[in-house]
Scaffold this active site. Structure first.
Site, mmCIF file in Angstrom:
data_model
loop_
_atom_site.group_PDB
_atom_site.id
_atom_site.type_symbol
_atom_site.label_atom_id
_atom_site.label_comp_id
_atom_site.label_asym_id
_atom_site.label_seq_id
_atom_site.Cartn_x
_atom_site.Cartn_y
_atom_site.Cartn_z
ATOM 1 N N THR A 197 57.811 20.622 28.969
ATOM 2 C CA THR A 197 57.268 21.579 27.996
ATOM 3 C C THR A 197 57.443 23.006 28.445
ATOM 4 O O THR A 197 57.650 23.905 27.620
ATOM 5 C CB THR A 197 55.767 21.291 27.772
ATOM 6 O OG1 THR A 197 55.652 20.048 27.122
ATOM 7 C CG2 THR A 197 55.104 22.363 26.939
ATOM 8 N N ASP A 224 53.950 15.008 31.904
ATOM 9 C CA ASP A 224 53.584 13.598 31.734
ATOM 10 C C ASP A 224 53.705 12.787 33.027
ATOM 11 O O ASP A 224 52.880 11.936 33.294
ATOM 12 C CB ASP A 224 54.443 12.945 30.637
ATOM 13 C CG ASP A 224 54.071 13.480 29.253
ATOM 14 O OD1 ASP A 224 54.759 13.124 28.273
ATOM 15 O OD2 ASP A 224 53.116 14.271 29.179
HETATM 16 N N1 DAS Z 1 56.829 15.309 27.165
HETATM 17 C C1 DAS Z 1 56.148 16.099 28.143
HETATM 18 C C2 DAS Z 1 56.894 16.027 29.469
HETATM 19 O O1 DAS Z 1 58.074 16.393 29.515
HETATM 20 C C3 DAS Z 1 56.038 17.531 27.808
HETATM 21 C C4 DAS Z 1 55.252 18.242 28.871
HETATM 22 O O2 DAS Z 1 54.020 18.209 28.754
HETATM 23 O O3 DAS Z 1 55.818 18.813 29.793
HETATM 24 O O4 DAS Z 1 56.249 15.637 30.439
#
Ligand code: DAS
Length: 357
Positions: free
Chosen positions: A40, A121
């Site tokens: 993100t 994540d």
């Molecule tokens: N989908 C999530 C990841 O890439 C986005 C984030 O929170 O960074 O871990």
């Protein structure tokens, strides 16, 4: 205005010029390398109010650095785009590539520290893996963001500034791999993502953060007691792949389905994320005993976010030849078990490893 009429101004300017000339030369800023992997922090959305459903892993490392010119006040920064992925797609194969690049860079005398930009994540997993395999005392700091770069009040830029400032700090040397988000400094072993949406999502619920960032400087309150980085016995420099370890999550009515499936898939270890203090249902216990008989190493962990799984508490681990995860989450116990299996399959030895790391 001519200076003839302002002799005091001339004297003041001369004094300033002499002072500047006499000032000792400022030492060069530490060189911090940013390894970008996506997430993100590198995400974009069509609208500045979108904080979910955006596209992660789109902004490149050069753009991330250019977006925070203040980085130049704390470090000489260079960047490398190692991956460009959302971290739900991060795998042990990526970890091995990243670990090798980190160790290569930290072996260079001109590199003071490393920042890794990463999706949130699985950030805690990459951080813990690196905590166990990086062979340097120099700071390695993982950082992400909960809002994409295009959002109002995006948290990425300040998170990146703090992470670089931390990686450039002499006080950060020798503390293991750290996660720096929302002004907090957390140890890789203890930190976990606690909220799917909150900016202050990375916390160390059981033992607390290592410290905080204050005006670009770290203030530390504690140090971890567990071994990390140069003190570990794990060396992945020539490892082709990590041993395959799976996790079975327990729930009311869970039996042997997931455990048998993992065993049939040929895993070398199973981490059972039990209910309570790692409790096993009758069926799950039977399945784990059978898995153990097939040579699969079994670790009893808990799905609960806090507290240790006590050895010989809810199961007779001595008799069953199981290992307990101490207070590691199932996802971190999986990492430690995989690395332990690169060294030994002796469960007493593996239990000793879980007590030290
Ligand atoms: N989908 C999530 C990841 O890439 C986005 C984030 O929170 O960074 O871990």
């Amino acid at each position: 205005m001519t200076t003839r009429r302002h002799p005091t101004l001339v004297a003041a300017l001369l004094t300033l010029a002499l002072a500047a000339a006499a000032a000792p030369p400022q030492p060069p800023l530490p060189h911090v390398v940013i390894l970008a992997t996506g997430g993100t922090i590198a995400g974009t959305a069509a609208s500045s109010t979108a904080t979910v459903g955006y596209k992660a892993a789109t902004v490149g490392v050069a753009e991330l650095i250019a977006a925070v010119p203040e980085l130049a006040s704390v470090a000489r920064v260079t960047g490398e785009q190692v991956f460009q992925i959302a971290s739900e797609n991060m795998t042990p194969a990526h970890w091995l590539i990243l670990a090798r690049r980190v160790n290569e860079l930290l072996a260079r005398p001109d590199v003071a520290g490393i920042v890794i930009t990463h999706g949130t994540d699985t950030l805690e997993e990459t951080a813990y893996f690196l905590d166990l395999v990086v062979k340097s005392e120099k700071p390695v700091v993982l950082v992400g963001a909960m809002r994409p770069a295009t959002a109002i009040s995006a948290d990425g830029p300040m998170n990146l500034f703090n992470a670089v400032a931390l990686a450039a700090s002499p006080e950060a040397v020798g503390r293991g791999v750290m996660v720096c988000m929302n002004d907090r400094i957390d140890a890789a072993r203890d930190v976990t993502k606690t909220s799917t949406v909150a900016l202050d999502t990375f916390r160390s619920p059981e033992v607390g953060e290592l410290g905080l960032m204050e005006r670009g400087r770290p203030v530390f309150y504690r140090a971890t007691t567990r071994l990390h980085t140069t003190a570990t016995e794990f060396d992945v420099s020539s490892l082709k792949e990590l041993p395959n370890v799976g996790i079975a999550l327990a729930y009311a009515g869970s039996g042997r389905l997931e455990i048998d499936a993992l065993a049939a898939a040929g895993v070398k270890g199973i981490v059972n994320a039990g209910v309570g203090d790692g409790s096993l249902s009758i069926e799950a216990k039977a399945a784990l005993v059978e898995a153990r008989k097939r040579g699969i190493v079994v670790v009893r962990a808990s799905r609960i976010a806090g507290g240790p799984v006590v050895r010989d508490g809810e199961a007779d681990d001595d008799a069953l030849d199981f290992v307990v995860a101490d207070n590691l989450s199932p996802q971190k116990a999986r990492i430690l078990l995989a690395l332990a299996l690169t060294r030994t399959s002796d469960t007493r030895e593996i239990q000793r490893i879980f007590r030290r790391y």
